[in-house]
Structures are given as C-alpha cells and as structure tokens.
Write an enzyme that holds these catalytic residues in place. Structure first.
Site, PDB file in Angstrom:
ATOM      1  N   SER A  44       2.849 -10.102  13.887  1.00 53.86           N
ATOM      2  CA  SER A  44       2.790 -10.106  12.424  1.00 53.86           C
ATOM      3  C   SER A  44       4.159 -10.060  11.759  1.00 53.86           C
ATOM      4  O   SER A  44       4.284 -10.373  10.575  1.00 53.86           O
ATOM      5  CB  SER A  44       1.955  -8.926  11.928  1.00 53.86           C
ATOM      6  N   LYS A 105       5.588  -2.970   8.997  1.00 58.95           N
ATOM      7  CA  LYS A 105       5.629  -4.063   8.031  1.00 58.95           C
ATOM      8  C   LYS A 105       6.874  -3.904   7.161  1.00 58.95           C
ATOM      9  O   LYS A 105       7.611  -2.922   7.258  1.00 58.95           O
ATOM     10  CB  LYS A 105       4.384  -4.043   7.112  1.00 58.95           C
TER      11      LYS A 105
END
Length: 254
Positions: A44, A105
């Site tokens: 990701s 993230k």
C-alpha cells in the site's frame, strides 16, 4: 576443589542471568521510548516502502500513549508529551477498528481539513495538490494482479501545501476511490493515505480505517535497516546474496 568449582559455576550462572535481565530491560526501554522495528507486509505504500522492508519507527516523535507499551495495557488514556504529526509524515498507527493491528500510511489531512479525491487528483481544503508526471514505476507488481511479476505503472510526484514531496502510484484510471465525497477531519484525528493510491485501504474507507485518533499513533517511520525481495524470508540467510535489496539499507524514509 569440587565445592569451589560448584560455587564458581553458580556465580557464573547468576551473572549470566543478571546480564540477560539487564539486556532485556534495556531493550524494553528502547522499544517503548525510543525506537521500534516494523516490517512492511503489503504494497500500500509502494514505491516509497516495499514489501520486505524492515524499518525503525521513532516512538518519541508524537509522545506516548498506552499503545506505546508492549501489549498495550490500558494504563492511561490520551498522550503524554504529545505532539501532532506534520502533513506528509509516514506514521505507524493502531487501526481504529481493530486496535491490535498496526498500519503504516502517510498523513494527508490534519484536524479540520477537508479532503477529497476528484478524478484521481487529491484536493486539500478545495485546493488541488500539485502533481507532476514522472517516469513509469517498473518493479514488483504494486497493483495486486494475480501472478505478480514485474509491472509498469504510472507514477506521480505530489507536493503538499507544506512543501513535502513524495511519489505516488496510479494503477488504474478511474479507480474505485478516484472520486470521493468530501472528508472533514474531526478534531484530534488525522486522515491517512497510502502512496499506492489504487491499492491502499486507508482513511478513505471510513468503515475499515477512517479517521485516526491522535491516541492511536505509534511513531514516525525513520529509516530502513534491512530489505529483502517480496516473497523471500529474512531468516533464509543463505539466499541473502541475491534476495536482499542491499541498496535500501539505511535509507531514510520520506
């Protein structure tokens, strides 16, 4: 002589136990207050972070919550010596929907910000984020295609309002989350996104990740200390000569 030998043996064993205990205590202090190692299990954050990267996360960057302590005992709420992350920081946090799971993230939205995706372009407070096309990413498949292999994917350079720049990947035109509603970040929360925009479950998915409370922050990603090719196992040291990504050692995470 047998008595003396036994005493020395017991003394040596006791000293070994003390050394081990001291080492464990030092490791516990370092892990709790200074740095904790993490590894990257998914794509990701490609191409910034690759599957198989091992990195150090600074625990002191945003202060401490009960999630900073091993096993996360609920000894207190909130943060001690807390400070907010900057826009663009890469952060490890506990998933709000399942606080036994760590996610990593990039911080895109701060409290009070309005975040939206329009035609694959990121908007912050109704202003499009500056984006420049770069050469295609060529490497281990970042899009989750069956069979994996080497892929060519569109790559962009984004520059946030505070001047932080980084690369993003664009696996598909008109991707599932290329057009969204406006997300208004609540007070005390942050909006996180993966750099691999079409293959990242992040704050855009309110039912799975959503807005991340300040209390859930673990620390800031600082440096890659080891990296091994996707699909390889770090413990298979005999494969290191061709499986290890030597060029990623001691790379600063930005």
């Amino acid at each position: 002589m047998s008595v003396t030998s036994g005493t020395k043996t017991e003394s040596g064993f006791g000293e070994t136990i003390r050394v081990v205990i001291h080492a464990l205590l030092i490791a516990l202090v370092i892990r709790t207050f200074l740095f904790q190692p993490f590894n990257i299990p998914s794509g990701s954050m490609k191409a910034t972070l690759l599957v198989g990267d091992y990195l150090f996360v600074s625990k002191y960057s945003y202060g401490y919550s009960h999630y900073s302590i091993p096993f996360s005992p609920p000894l207190f709420s909130g943060r001690i010596w807390g400070s907010d992350p900057n826009r663009g920081d890469i952060v490890v946090f506990r998933l709000p929907k399942d606080d036994s799971t760590d996610y990593i993230k990039r911080v895109i939205g701060l409290p009070g910000d309005r975040i939206q995706m329009r035609d694959g372009l990121l908007y912050i407070n109704d202003t499009p984020v500056e984006r420049q096309r770069m050469s295609e990413y060529v490497g281990e498949d970042p899009c989750g295609a069956e069979g994996g292999g080497i892929s060519r994917v569109k790559r962009w350079k984004e520059t946030l309002p505070n001047g932080v720049s980084y690369e993003t990947l664009d696996c598909a035109d008109n991707g599932y989350m290329d057009n969204t509603n406006v997300y208004t970040v609540p007070a005390g929360h942050f909006f996180m996104m993966g750099d691999n925009r079409d293959n990242s479950t992040d704050s855009r998915f309110l039912g799975q990740v959503g807005y991340v409370p300040q209390e859930n922050l673990i620390g800031r990603a600082q440096m890659i200390f080891f990296s091994i090719a996707e699909g390889e196992h770090a413990w298979m040291f005999w494969r290191w000569p061709w499986a290890v990504r030597w060029n990623r050692f001691f790379k600063i995470v930005r």
